[in-house]
Motif scaffolding. Structure first.
Motif, PDB file in Angstrom:
ATOM      1  N   VAL A   1     -55.556  12.945  15.270  1.00 33.10           N
ATOM      2  CA  VAL A   1     -54.163  13.041  15.727  1.00 33.10           C
ATOM      3  C   VAL A   1     -53.809  14.509  15.894  1.00 33.10           C
ATOM      4  N   LEU A   2     -53.409  14.869  17.103  1.00 31.88           N
ATOM      5  CA  LEU A   2     -53.028  16.235  17.433  1.00 31.88           C
ATOM      6  C   LEU A   2     -51.513  16.299  17.563  1.00 31.88           C
ATOM      7  N   ILE A   3     -50.931  17.408  17.147  1.00 33.37           N
ATOM      8  CA  ILE A   3     -49.477  17.546  17.154  1.00 33.37           C
ATOM      9  C   ILE A   3     -49.081  18.742  18.009  1.00 33.37           C
ATOM     10  N   GLY A   4     -47.981  18.587  18.753  1.00 34.77           N
ATOM     11  CA  GLY A   4     -47.466  19.683  19.562  1.00 34.77           C
ATOM     12  C   GLY A   4     -45.963  19.599  19.708  1.00 34.77           C
ATOM     13  N   ASN A   5     -45.391  20.624  20.286  1.00 34.81           N
ATOM     14  CA  ASN A   5     -43.941  20.667  20.512  1.00 34.81           C
ATOM     15  C   ASN A   5     -43.515  19.967  21.791  1.00 34.81           C
ATOM     16  N   ASP A   6     -44.430  19.864  22.760  1.00 31.94           N
ATOM     17  CA  ASP A   6     -44.124  19.322  24.077  1.00 31.94           C
ATOM     18  C   ASP A   6     -43.081  20.198  24.768  1.00 31.94           C
ATOM     19  N   ASN A   7     -41.860  19.744  24.875  1.00 30.29           N
ATOM     20  CA  ASN A   7     -40.828  20.479  25.608  1.00 30.29           C
ATOM     21  C   ASN A   7     -40.094  21.453  24.692  1.00 30.29           C
ATOM     22  N   VAL A   8     -39.927  22.679  25.145  1.00 31.06           N
ATOM     23  CA  VAL A   8     -39.144  23.663  24.412  1.00 31.06           C
ATOM     24  C   VAL A   8     -38.071  24.194  25.363  1.00 31.06           C
ATOM     25  N   GLN A   9     -36.855  23.738  25.144  1.00 30.27           N
ATOM     26  CA  GLN A   9     -35.718  24.120  25.990  1.00 30.27           C
ATOM     27  C   GLN A   9     -36.073  24.066  27.473  1.00 30.27           C
ATOM     28  N   ASP A  10     -36.316  22.867  27.968  1.00 27.06           N
ATOM     29  CA  ASP A  10     -36.515  22.702  29.401  1.00 27.06           C
ATOM     30  C   ASP A  10     -35.646  21.555  29.898  1.00 27.06           C
ATOM     31  N   TYR A  11     -35.885  21.129  31.103  1.00 30.16           N
ATOM     32  CA  TYR A  11     -35.029  20.101  31.709  1.00 30.16           C
ATOM     33  C   TYR A  11     -35.481  18.688  31.367  1.00 30.16           C
ATOM     34  N   TRP A  12     -36.495  18.557  30.506  1.00 30.23           N
ATOM     35  CA  TRP A  12     -36.883  17.253  29.966  1.00 30.23           C
ATOM     36  C   TRP A  12     -36.273  17.040  28.584  1.00 30.23           C
ATOM     37  N   SER A  13     -36.240  18.106  27.791  1.00 25.12           N
ATOM     38  CA  SER A  13     -35.670  18.031  26.450  1.00 25.12           C
ATOM     39  C   SER A  13     -35.265  19.428  26.000  1.00 25.12           C
ATOM     40  N   THR A  14     -34.176  19.505  25.254  1.00 24.14           N
ATOM     41  CA  THR A  14     -33.728  20.800  24.730  1.00 24.14           C
ATOM     42  C   THR A  14     -34.021  20.955  23.240  1.00 24.14           C
ATOM     43  N   PHE A  15     -34.682  19.960  22.636  1.00 21.34           N
ATOM     44  CA  PHE A  15     -34.793  19.941  21.182  1.00 21.34           C
ATOM     45  C   PHE A  15     -36.054  20.599  20.628  1.00 21.34           C
ATOM     46  N   GLY A  16     -37.049  20.846  21.452  1.00 20.74           N
ATOM     47  CA  GLY A  16     -38.263  21.484  20.954  1.00 20.74           C
ATOM     48  C   GLY A  16     -37.978  22.891  20.446  1.00 20.74           C
ATOM     49  N   THR A  17     -38.487  23.211  19.276  1.00 25.90           N
ATOM     50  CA  THR A  17     -38.219  24.519  18.673  1.00 25.90           C
ATOM     51  C   THR A  17     -39.348  25.515  18.892  1.00 25.90           C
ATOM     52  N   GLY A  18     -40.560  25.028  19.144  1.00 27.95           N
ATOM     53  CA  GLY A  18     -41.729  25.901  19.206  1.00 27.95           C
ATOM     54  C   GLY A  18     -42.353  26.156  17.848  1.00 27.95           C
ATOM     55  N   ASN A  19     -41.817  25.548  16.787  1.00 29.67           N
ATOM     56  CA  ASN A  19     -42.226  25.819  15.413  1.00 29.67           C
ATOM     57  C   ASN A  19     -43.119  24.693  14.898  1.00 29.67           C
ATOM     58  N   MET A  20     -44.400  24.965  14.696  1.00 34.68           N
ATOM     59  CA  MET A  20     -45.312  23.929  14.219  1.00 34.68           C
ATOM     60  C   MET A  20     -45.074  23.574  12.750  1.00 34.68           C
ATOM     61  N   LEU A  21     -44.562  24.515  11.953  1.00 35.73           N
ATOM     62  CA  LEU A  21     -44.193  24.159  10.577  1.00 35.73           C
ATOM     63  C   LEU A  21     -43.038  23.159  10.578  1.00 35.73           C
ATOM     64  N   GLN A  22     -42.148  23.271  11.569  1.00 41.76           N
ATOM     65  CA  GLN A  22     -41.063  22.304  11.682  1.00 41.76           C
ATOM     66  C   GLN A  22     -41.610  20.931  12.001  1.00 41.76           C
TER      67      GLN A  22
END
Length: 412
Positions: A312-333
């Protein structure tokens, strides 16, 4: 790194007062704390050269007792199409479906491409600030972008290569057949910088599960690439796509360990026996699942997948874009969110949850034996203001410095 961050050292140097985890403390067989000690770490030419007893008087760079952890990796992000760096803009309720978003992208991409290199660099700086030095990034391949998203992203990565690296996924965001993207995918697959052939919802976007998967698989085989497909579909078509792709991987063993299904929301709706069966099949075929850990709707069965050996791999996906504004860019989060969603609250459980930020590497194994760092390991590390990895996950501790390929940067 940003202009305010300081490059402290390259090539060969020594760090002192480095905090490393050394074992677990037990009471009645329960892990109640994590033991640590201070060390000196020698780094040379991108590798950890030596791990020695701490000498506070040694002439070395003082890490002041900060905890050293493996650098974080984001395994699903879109560096090429962020709005980060532009004025704030929330989402519109008028765009609800993937096809709605495709139409919107066709409208705005020509303008966004003019600044996509600088915005990609700003997003890289953001995730670096949270301790991420490596990512798997998708980039658009579609008639609106042509090869421009790819070319601009390559420039950004070249400008940031001293402190960041990425695997690249050619992503047909507008479908393979829904728009005329086949020739572009055939062209981009020839580039050595491209590591994976992407895909998007074969049935709901292109109307063909088998036709779309067959093309993707053959293109990957022809050019010795991996596969990473976005699959948002749930229900029958979602599961049929998963089953068909896994069957194709089993038919072509060279794709095992190189194939990933991103999102795979259909798995969240399975009954227990169905989940066990598909998880065992995914594990056997060495097909991984990438997730941004969505917390709306049904929770993804990440613990069940891990239990049965699925990577299982984990990522932020969208970081403040027009798909979602909720991604923080923080993998610890993201690790923190996983701990909260699945009830990982003890010292032991929290320490294990760090693996979702580092993509599997944790300093201590389950028995509490030190397994990282080792001499000759690549020097990809972060320093955090925490007493142990459990605290770092629970408190999303601040990153104070990072090392990438032996280059040491201090965060300001």
């Amino acid at each position: 790194m940003t202009s305010s961050d300081q490059l402290l050292a390259r090539e060969q140097y020594t760090l002192k007062n480095v905090r490393l985890e050394t074992g677990f403390e037990y009471k009645n067989e329960e892990v109640i704390a994590t033991q640590t000690a201070l060390f000196c770490i020698e780094i040379a030419h991108g590798k950890i050269k030596a791990i020695k007893a701490n000498n506070p008087k040694e002439k070395a760079i003082d890490m002041k007792g900060k905890l050293m952890l493996p650098a974080f990796k984001d395994m699903h992000i879109h560096l090429d199409k962020t709005l980060y760096g532009l004025p704030w803009k929330a989402l519109s309720t008028k765009r609800r479906t993937v096809t709605d978003m495709i139409a919107y992208e066709q409208e705005i991409i020509p303008k966004l491409l003019k600044t996509s290199t600088s915005r990609a660099e700003q997003l890289i700086e953001l995730v670096q600030g949270y301790g991420t030095t490596s990512a798997r990034t998708h980039f658009n391949i579609d008639p609106s972008s042509g090869l421009k998203s790819f070319e601009n992203l390559i420039k950004a990565l070249e400008n940031k290569k001293d402190a960041f690296q990425a695997e690249l996924v050619a992503f047909p965001q507008h479908g393979l057949f829904y728009t005329d993207t086949i020739p572009l995918m055939q062209e981009i697959a020839k580039f050595d910088q491209v590591n994976f052939i992407g895909g998007l919802d074969p049935f709901s976007v292109d109307g063909h599960i088998e036709k779309t998967i067959d093309f993707t698989v053959q293109l990957a085989l022809d050019h010795n690439k991996g596969i990473d497909i976005h699959l948002h579909e749930i229900g029958t078509t979602g599961m049929e796509t998963i089953q068909y792709l896994v069957d194709k991987v089993l038919e072509n063993p060279q794709l095992q360990g190189k194939t990933c299904i991103s999102h795979a929301f259909a798995l969240a709706y399975l009954h227990e026996k169905e989940m066990e069966d598909i998880a065992e099949k995914l594990a056997f075929a060495k097909v991984s699942i990438a997730s941004a850990v969505p917390f709306k709707g049904k929770a993804m069965p990440i613990p069940a997948l891990k239990k049965r050996g699925v990577k299982v791999l984990i990522g932020n996906d969208n970081v403040q874009d027009y798909w979602s504004t909720f991604g923080t860019g923080n993998m610890l989060q993201k690790a923190n969110l996983i701990a909260e969603l699945y009830g990982y609250v003890t010292e032991f459980q929290l320490s294990r949850t760090l693996q979702f930020a580092t993509q599997d590497t944790v300093p201590l194994n389950d028995a509490g034996e030190q397994q990282w760092p080792r001499v000759a390991d690549d020097a990809h590390v972060v320093f955090v203001d925490a007493s142990c990895s459990a605290e770092a996950v629970s408190r999303m501790s601040k990153v104070t410095a990072l090392v990438h390929n032996g280059n040491l940067y201090e965060k300001n």
